[in-house]
Motif scaffolding. Structure first.
Motif, PDB file in Angstrom:
ATOM      1  N   SER A  13      49.221  21.936  -0.927  1.00  0.00           N
ATOM      2  CA  SER A  13      48.131  22.775  -0.977  1.00  0.00           C
ATOM      3  C   SER A  13      48.594  24.242  -0.413  1.00  0.00           C
ATOM      4  O   SER A  13      48.945  24.305   0.456  1.00  0.00           O
ATOM      5  CB  SER A  13      47.186  22.049  -0.220  1.00  0.00           C
ATOM      6  OG  SER A  13      45.867  23.155  -0.461  1.00  0.00           O
ATOM      7  N   ILE A  14      48.207  25.246  -1.322  1.00  0.00           N
ATOM      8  CA  ILE A  14      48.599  26.592  -0.896  1.00  0.00           C
ATOM      9  C   ILE A  14      47.302  27.191  -0.473  1.00  0.00           C
ATOM     10  O   ILE A  14      46.352  27.286  -1.247  1.00  0.00           O
ATOM     11  CB  ILE A  14      49.155  27.253  -2.075  1.00  0.00           C
ATOM     12  CG1 ILE A  14      50.406  26.658  -2.600  1.00  0.00           C
ATOM     13  CG2 ILE A  14      49.486  28.650  -1.678  1.00  0.00           C
ATOM     14  CD1 ILE A  14      51.210  27.304  -3.643  1.00  0.00           C
ATOM     15  N   PRO A  15      47.323  27.768   0.811  1.00  0.00           N
ATOM     16  CA  PRO A  15      45.951  28.146   1.356  1.00  0.00           C
ATOM     17  C   PRO A  15      45.838  29.448   0.805  1.00  0.00           C
ATOM     18  O   PRO A  15      46.825  30.399   0.183  1.00  0.00           O
ATOM     19  CB  PRO A  15      46.305  28.211   2.791  1.00  0.00           C
ATOM     20  CG  PRO A  15      47.841  28.610   3.045  1.00  0.00           C
ATOM     21  CD  PRO A  15      48.206  27.551   1.870  1.00  0.00           C
ATOM     22  N   PRO A  16      44.461  30.048   0.458  1.00  0.00           N
ATOM     23  CA  PRO A  16      44.258  31.324  -0.057  1.00  0.00           C
ATOM     24  C   PRO A  16      45.039  32.469   0.868  1.00  0.00           C
ATOM     25  O   PRO A  16      44.784  32.467   2.040  1.00  0.00           O
ATOM     26  CB  PRO A  16      42.641  31.585   0.064  1.00  0.00           C
ATOM     27  CG  PRO A  16      42.321  30.638   1.053  1.00  0.00           C
ATOM     28  CD  PRO A  16      43.388  29.529   0.917  1.00  0.00           C
ATOM     29  N   GLY A  17      45.231  33.536   0.007  1.00  0.00           N
ATOM     30  CA  GLY A  17      45.736  34.785   0.704  1.00  0.00           C
ATOM     31  C   GLY A  17      45.020  35.469   1.608  1.00  0.00           C
ATOM     32  O   GLY A  17      43.783  35.523   1.226  1.00  0.00           O
ATOM     33  N   LEU A  18      45.277  36.404   2.424  1.00  0.00           N
ATOM     34  CA  LEU A  18      44.454  37.370   3.200  1.00  0.00           C
ATOM     35  C   LEU A  18      44.649  38.543   2.639  1.00  0.00           C
ATOM     36  O   LEU A  18      45.624  39.207   2.872  1.00  0.00           O
ATOM     37  CB  LEU A  18      45.097  37.192   4.715  1.00  0.00           C
ATOM     38  CG  LEU A  18      44.503  36.047   5.342  1.00  0.00           C
ATOM     39  CD1 LEU A  18      45.166  35.686   7.034  1.00  0.00           C
ATOM     40  CD2 LEU A  18      43.108  35.600   5.458  1.00  0.00           C
ATOM     41  N   ASP A  19      43.454  39.268   2.068  1.00  0.00           N
ATOM     42  CA  ASP A  19      43.440  40.593   1.476  1.00  0.00           C
ATOM     43  C   ASP A  19      43.786  41.457   2.649  1.00  0.00           C
ATOM     44  O   ASP A  19      42.857  41.519   3.597  1.00  0.00           O
ATOM     45  CB  ASP A  19      42.340  40.521   0.803  1.00  0.00           C
ATOM     46  CG  ASP A  19      42.305  42.198  -0.040  1.00  0.00           C
ATOM     47  OD1 ASP A  19      42.898  42.929   0.261  1.00  0.00           O
ATOM     48  OD2 ASP A  19      41.418  42.227  -0.857  1.00  0.00           O
ATOM     49  N   PRO A  20      44.653  42.294   2.635  1.00  0.00           N
ATOM     50  CA  PRO A  20      44.639  43.419   3.645  1.00  0.00           C
ATOM     51  C   PRO A  20      43.465  44.224   3.852  1.00  0.00           C
ATOM     52  O   PRO A  20      43.095  44.581   4.903  1.00  0.00           O
ATOM     53  CB  PRO A  20      46.062  44.058   3.072  1.00  0.00           C
ATOM     54  CG  PRO A  20      46.763  43.389   2.572  1.00  0.00           C
ATOM     55  CD  PRO A  20      45.790  42.772   1.763  1.00  0.00           C
ATOM     56  N   ASP A  21      42.766  44.421   2.740  1.00  0.00           N
ATOM     57  CA  ASP A  21      41.408  45.060   2.765  1.00  0.00           C
ATOM     58  C   ASP A  21      40.546  44.179   3.843  1.00  0.00           C
ATOM     59  O   ASP A  21      39.791  44.952   4.263  1.00  0.00           O
ATOM     60  CB  ASP A  21      40.800  45.527   1.404  1.00  0.00           C
ATOM     61  CG  ASP A  21      41.637  46.411   0.726  1.00  0.00           C
ATOM     62  OD1 ASP A  21      42.465  47.294   1.170  1.00  0.00           O
ATOM     63  OD2 ASP A  21      41.544  46.395  -0.732  1.00  0.00           O
ATOM     64  N   LEU A  22      40.361  43.218   3.732  1.00  0.00           N
ATOM     65  CA  LEU A  22      39.479  42.170   4.407  1.00  0.00           C
ATOM     66  C   LEU A  22      39.782  42.470   6.033  1.00  0.00           C
ATOM     67  O   LEU A  22      39.009  42.652   6.925  1.00  0.00           O
ATOM     68  CB  LEU A  22      39.399  40.737   4.141  1.00  0.00           C
ATOM     69  CG  LEU A  22      39.116  40.469   2.590  1.00  0.00           C
ATOM     70  CD1 LEU A  22      39.258  38.921   2.517  1.00  0.00           C
ATOM     71  CD2 LEU A  22      37.869  41.115   2.254  1.00  0.00           C
ATOM     72  N   LEU A  23      41.336  42.514   6.240  1.00  0.00           N
ATOM     73  CA  LEU A  23      41.640  42.709   7.607  1.00  0.00           C
ATOM     74  C   LEU A  23      41.376  44.103   8.101  1.00  0.00           C
ATOM     75  O   LEU A  23      41.112  44.134   9.213  1.00  0.00           O
ATOM     76  CB  LEU A  23      43.212  41.907   7.699  1.00  0.00           C
ATOM     77  CG  LEU A  23      43.497  40.655   7.534  1.00  0.00           C
ATOM     78  CD1 LEU A  23      45.186  40.633   7.350  1.00  0.00           C
ATOM     79  CD2 LEU A  23      43.016  39.759   8.439  1.00  0.00           C
TER      80      LEU A  23
END
Length: 295
Positions: A3-13
């Motif tokens: 299972s591959i976790p969703p990526g973290l969008d740099p804009d969110l961070l």
């Protein structure tokens, strides 16, 4: 099946970091050019991805939760790496030397991160740094000895166009015992320093007697005197050496005015423009303050 976790969008961070550091959804929205509701949706999305609440409204505004504090430290590093990769591949190759000035008061607080990230994204640029009082740096810039310089508000030449990078309060710093002495022992920079002028003006307006116990050429020198328990000094909000604390009304000290950190540029040249943009971006990322030009 993996299972591959969703990526973290740099804009969110980036929005999360701006809110966590600035304590405000409104200021973060202004910094990233979005509406406040759009930024709120970004934070909700980030919390959904990570499965934990990251921000709470407290008495001092919006504050990170324990999970938020853990994320904040790592998000800063991740964004710095993201920006380094982006600038390295998207910016044209720039080479040469650039001469940067900075007051000693800001050297340890700001320059290490700024210079390290700039060197990583512009490896062919040599940065020469001069640390001196703001008034001296302004003279050197005018004389062609520097290409750009950080300055403290109150030292900008008349009519100069300054890019303001940060604006906030000055604070009294020291130990309780010397802060209660009268006349108040001070450790400040030499005449002409805007922080010295602000401190003395505030004390005189409050009719509080003072004496200049020590004159230091840099903030580190003033902090050393304060750490010895010999005087109080003035600084900008930043982590303090162990043993020193912020002083104020409880010790009978008057409030100090706000001040700004500005960036002055000399004649336009590509390498200096690249460093100037980098400095502006670093300040905005770390403080959430929207840089602005003012004559």
């Amino acid at each position: 099946m993996l299972s591959i976790p969703p990526g973290l969008d740099p804009d969110l961070l980036r929005s999360f970091v701006l809110i966590a550091e600035g304590g405000s959804f409104t200021r973060a929205a202004q910094a990233v050019g979005r509406t406040q509701s759009a930024v709120s949706m970004q934070i909700r999305r980030l919390e959904e991805i990570l499965g934990q609440p990251l921000l709470l409204r407290g008495t001092r505004g919006v504050e990170p939760t324990q999970h938020g504090l853990w994320l904040l430290e790592r998000a800063r590093r991740l964004l710095a790496l993201h920006d380094e990769i982006h600038s390295t591949f998207r910016q044209p190759s720039i080479a040469g030397a650039v001469r940067l000035g900075s007051p000693d008061d800001y050297a340890l607080r700001w320059l290490p991160g700024i210079l390290a990230r700039f060197a990583a994204s512009h490896p062919a640029v040599q940065v020469e740094v001069t640390c001196a009082p703001s008034n001296e740096l302004v003279e050197r810039l005018g004389g062609g000895e520097l290409d750009l310089t950080l300055i403290s508000e109150g030292n900008e030449p008349a009519g100069a166009r300054v890019r303001w990078l940060w604006h906030g309060p000055l604070i009294w710093v020291g130990m309780e015992e010397p802060a209660r002495r009268r006349p108040l022992p001070l450790a400040l920079a030499s005449a002409g320093c805007s922080w010295r002028t602000a401190a003395i003006s505030a004390l005189d307006a409050a009719d509080l007697p003072w004496r200049m116990a020590y004159t230091a050429a840099s903030l580190s020198g003033s902090l050393a005197v304060a750490l010895a328990g010999l005087a109080v000094t003035v600084a900008m909000p930043a982590p303090l050496p162990e043993g020193l604390r912020v002083l104020g009304a409880a010790e009978g000290l008057p409030p100090l005015p706000d001040f700004g950190i500005g960036l002055l540029r000399g004649p336009a040249m590509p390498v200096a423009e690249a460093l100037a943009r980098h400095i502006e971006e670093c300040f905005q990322l770390e403080t959430g303050f929207e840089t602005r030009m003012r004559a």
